[in-house]
Design an enzyme around this catalytic site. Structure first.
Site, mmCIF file in Angstrom:
data_model
loop_
_atom_site.group_PDB
_atom_site.id
_atom_site.type_symbol
_atom_site.label_atom_id
_atom_site.label_comp_id
_atom_site.label_asym_id
_atom_site.label_seq_id
_atom_site.Cartn_x
_atom_site.Cartn_y
_atom_site.Cartn_z
ATOM 1 N N GLN A 35 -5.119 3.422 -10.484
ATOM 2 C CA GLN A 35 -4.556 2.430 -11.398
ATOM 3 C C GLN A 35 -5.277 2.494 -12.750
ATOM 4 O O GLN A 35 -6.286 3.186 -12.886
ATOM 5 C CB GLN A 35 -4.713 1.017 -10.790
ATOM 6 C CG GLN A 35 -6.125 0.723 -10.303
ATOM 7 C CD GLN A 35 -6.189 -0.212 -9.095
ATOM 8 O OE1 GLN A 35 -5.180 -0.754 -8.657
ATOM 9 N NE2 GLN A 35 -7.370 -0.416 -8.541
ATOM 10 N N HIS A 66 -10.368 -17.614 -6.216
ATOM 11 C CA HIS A 66 -11.347 -17.105 -5.239
ATOM 12 C C HIS A 66 -11.716 -18.161 -4.201
ATOM 13 O O HIS A 66 -11.866 -17.857 -3.021
ATOM 14 C CB HIS A 66 -12.583 -16.578 -5.973
ATOM 15 C CG HIS A 66 -12.297 -15.303 -6.713
ATOM 16 N ND1 HIS A 66 -12.707 -15.065 -8.000
ATOM 17 C CD2 HIS A 66 -11.619 -14.203 -6.333
ATOM 18 C CE1 HIS A 66 -12.298 -13.857 -8.374
ATOM 19 N NE2 HIS A 66 -11.633 -13.323 -7.380
ATOM 20 N N ASP A 141 -9.050 3.050 1.705
ATOM 21 C CA ASP A 141 -7.744 2.402 1.809
ATOM 22 C C ASP A 141 -7.818 1.327 2.899
ATOM 23 O O ASP A 141 -8.124 1.631 4.059
ATOM 24 C CB ASP A 141 -6.698 3.466 2.169
ATOM 25 C CG ASP A 141 -5.304 2.880 2.285
ATOM 26 O OD1 ASP A 141 -5.120 1.671 2.023
ATOM 27 O OD2 ASP A 141 -4.378 3.645 2.626
ATOM 28 N N GLY A 142 -7.537 0.081 2.514
ATOM 29 C CA GLY A 142 -7.624 -1.028 3.463
ATOM 30 C C GLY A 142 -6.652 -0.884 4.624
ATOM 31 O O GLY A 142 -6.916 -1.369 5.730
ATOM 32 N N ASP A 160 -6.909 -9.707 -0.393
ATOM 33 C CA ASP A 160 -6.999 -10.102 -1.808
ATOM 34 C C ASP A 160 -6.596 -8.874 -2.621
ATOM 35 O O ASP A 160 -7.432 -8.149 -3.141
ATOM 36 C CB ASP A 160 -8.447 -10.526 -2.094
ATOM 37 C CG ASP A 160 -8.659 -10.911 -3.549
ATOM 38 O OD1 ASP A 160 -7.683 -10.933 -4.320
ATOM 39 O OD2 ASP A 160 -9.817 -11.177 -3.911
ATOM 40 N N SER A 161 -5.298 -8.646 -2.662
ATOM 41 C CA SER A 161 -4.809 -7.373 -3.203
ATOM 42 C C SER A 161 -4.067 -7.565 -4.507
ATOM 43 O O SER A 161 -3.746 -8.686 -4.908
ATOM 44 C CB SER A 161 -3.858 -6.723 -2.194
ATOM 45 O OG SER A 161 -2.621 -7.401 -2.216
ATOM 46 N N THR A 162 -3.766 -6.448 -5.130
ATOM 47 C CA THR A 162 -2.857 -6.445 -6.263
ATOM 48 C C THR A 162 -1.433 -6.699 -5.750
ATOM 49 O O THR A 162 -1.217 -6.846 -4.549
ATOM 50 C CB THR A 162 -2.942 -5.076 -6.977
ATOM 51 O OG1 THR A 162 -3.093 -4.057 -5.986
ATOM 52 C CG2 THR A 162 -4.147 -4.992 -7.894
ATOM 53 N N ASP A 163 -0.468 -6.709 -6.661
ATOM 54 C CA ASP A 163 0.930 -6.970 -6.299
ATOM 55 C C ASP A 163 1.448 -5.888 -5.343
ATOM 56 O O ASP A 163 0.891 -4.789 -5.294
ATOM 57 C CB ASP A 163 1.805 -6.983 -7.571
ATOM 58 C CG ASP A 163 1.355 -8.045 -8.557
ATOM 59 O OD1 ASP A 163 0.676 -8.987 -8.124
ATOM 60 O OD2 ASP A 163 1.663 -7.912 -9.752
ATOM 61 N N PRO A 167 -0.692 1.284 -4.583
ATOM 62 C CA PRO A 167 -1.531 1.369 -3.377
ATOM 63 C C PRO A 167 -1.483 0.118 -2.510
ATOM 64 O O PRO A 167 -1.805 0.157 -1.330
ATOM 65 C CB PRO A 167 -2.944 1.582 -3.945
ATOM 66 C CG PRO A 167 -2.905 1.184 -5.378
ATOM 67 C CD PRO A 167 -1.478 1.380 -5.825
HETATM 68 N N1 SAM Z 1 -6.653 -11.671 -7.685
HETATM 69 C C1 SAM Z 1 -5.877 -10.535 -7.891
HETATM 70 C C2 SAM Z 1 -4.378 -10.760 -7.856
HETATM 71 O O1 SAM Z 1 -3.873 -11.540 -7.033
HETATM 72 O O2 SAM Z 1 -3.707 -10.179 -8.695
HETATM 73 C C3 SAM Z 1 -6.334 -9.432 -7.036
HETATM 74 C C4 SAM Z 1 -7.651 -8.945 -7.518
HETATM 75 S S1 SAM Z 1 -8.394 -7.577 -6.764
HETATM 76 C C5 SAM Z 1 -9.011 -6.850 -8.230
HETATM 77 C C6 SAM Z 1 -7.116 -6.538 -6.155
HETATM 78 C C7 SAM Z 1 -7.672 -5.247 -5.590
HETATM 79 O O3 SAM Z 1 -6.809 -4.714 -4.597
HETATM 80 C C8 SAM Z 1 -7.866 -4.123 -6.619
HETATM 81 O O4 SAM Z 1 -9.232 -3.964 -6.858
HETATM 82 C C9 SAM Z 1 -7.238 -2.887 -5.951
HETATM 83 O O5 SAM Z 1 -8.008 -1.732 -6.117
HETATM 84 C C10 SAM Z 1 -7.180 -3.342 -4.501
HETATM 85 N N2 SAM Z 1 -6.212 -2.624 -3.659
HETATM 86 C C11 SAM Z 1 -4.912 -2.329 -3.920
HETATM 87 N N3 SAM Z 1 -4.386 -1.631 -2.885
HETATM 88 C C12 SAM Z 1 -5.361 -1.489 -1.942
HETATM 89 C C13 SAM Z 1 -5.433 -0.865 -0.650
HETATM 90 N N4 SAM Z 1 -4.388 -0.240 -0.112
HETATM 91 N N5 SAM Z 1 -6.611 -0.931 0.016
HETATM 92 C C14 SAM Z 1 -7.686 -1.564 -0.514
HETATM 93 N N6 SAM Z 1 -7.672 -2.155 -1.730
HETATM 94 C C15 SAM Z 1 -6.532 -2.120 -2.433
#
Ligand code: SAM
Length: 281
Positions: A35, A66, A141-142, A160-163, A167
């Site tokens: 990203q 958080h 990868d989670g 607590d992931s991105t949209d 990934p």
């Molecule tokens: N609070 C934020 C939101 O709701 O938009 C989320 C913040 S946190 C920075 C989101 C994290 O999810 C990112 O650091 C990203 O790298 C991680 N992420 C995305 N896909 C993932 C996956 N498949 N496994 C592990 N982490 C992942």
């Protein structure tokens, strides 16, 4: 330095809206294998992290998100000792989890190490628990991590992931929830950020069905303000592996040996109230 009166704007074209913060400077930008991460200095919200054009955290308001990703689930579980955080690379959720003295281990699995390294540099308040001996930071990868996790060993999984694009897409799938169900022990809980209740109602419905389909016995939504995310209003979904979610350890909230800025027992109760338009038909 950006021109005076420069703004960072996140456009939500599908919903015909946008959100802006006035910025002084772009402090950093990089493309990782996963990203694009940017850090801004804003005039009124402190530092701001943006991933792929979407706001993630700002100094001023991240405590709401958080705290709500951590404490409602931790005070719902009878005795949470083993916690996994999927995503969460800014480490703010990890810090809240480790405020609980009963938590014996918290493993955070974020796919992108750069998010954590940039948080350490630009958001040091969020990463204060990273050196805690109970914390383990993995960069993987989670989805694969949960698939390989031994069955029944976790008390709480926080997603607590991105949209749900790129990934993170697979973190919203029935197969992932089935792996979470298997990795949780008796009374185990899963909590996942579930986007805006106003803009993403279909996603909320699909997540609920997928979690139930994966075997979770009870699934409840909680709602909280989220000033810098689309619509300003956010949600999380709490699912229990094998029983009803019908209470929380209210007495221990009053006696908690740490402070919060948003969360308390009244907020906990209020967060689970369901607005009329979201009641299941
Ligand atoms: N609070 C934020 C939101 O709701 O938009 C989320 C913040 S946190 C920075 C989101 C994290 O999810 C990112 O650091 C990203 O790298 C991680 N992420 C995305 N896909 C993932 C996956 N498949 N496994 C592990 N982490 C992942």
């Amino acid at each position: 330095m950006l021109e005076p009166n420069a703004w960072f704007t996140e456009i939500h074209s599908r919903d015909g809206s946008a959100f802006s913060l006035r910025v002084r400077a772009k402090l950093h930008e990089e493309r990782t294998p996963y990203q694009t991460i940017a850090i801004y200095d804003t005039t009124d919200f402190g530092r701001l992290m943006v991933i792929d054009g979407c706001t993630m955290v700002s100094d001023r308001e991240n405590f709401i998100y958080h705290e709500m990703m951590a404490h409602p689930a931790l005070f719902t579980h009878a005795e949470p000792r083993r916690v996994a955080i999927i995503g969460g690379g800014d480490c703010g959720t990890l810090r809240e989890v480790l405020k609980h003295p009963g938590v014996a281990e918290a493993v955070q699995i974020d796919i992108d190490e750069r998010v954590t390294r940039l948080a350490e540099r630009y958001f040091p308040d969020l990463t204060t628990a990273n050196e805690d001996s109970r914390a383990q930071l993995l960069f993987d990868d989670g989805i694969a991590w949960v698939r390989a996790a031994p069955p029944g060993e976790l008390d709480l999984i926080i997603v607590d992931s991105t949209d749900p694009v790129g990934p993170a897409e697979g973190l919203f799938s029935a197969a992932f929830y089935a792996d979470c169900w298997r990795a949780l022990g008796p009374g185990g809980l899963l909590v996942q950020q579930s986007e805006s209740p106003l803009y993403h109602q279909r996603l909320l419905e699909e997540m609920r069905k997928a979690m139930q389909g994966a075997g979770f016995l009870d699934v409840k939504s909680l709602f909280f303000p989220q000033p810098i995310y689309p619509s300003g209003w956010w949600s999380a979904m709490l699912a229990c592996k094998d029983g009803p979610i019908d209470g929380f350890r209210e007495e221990t909230i009053g006696a908690r040996p740490f402070s919060t800025r948003y969360y308390n027992a009244e907020i906990h109760r209020a967060a689970f109230a369901i607005p009329e338009f979201l009641r299941r038909r």
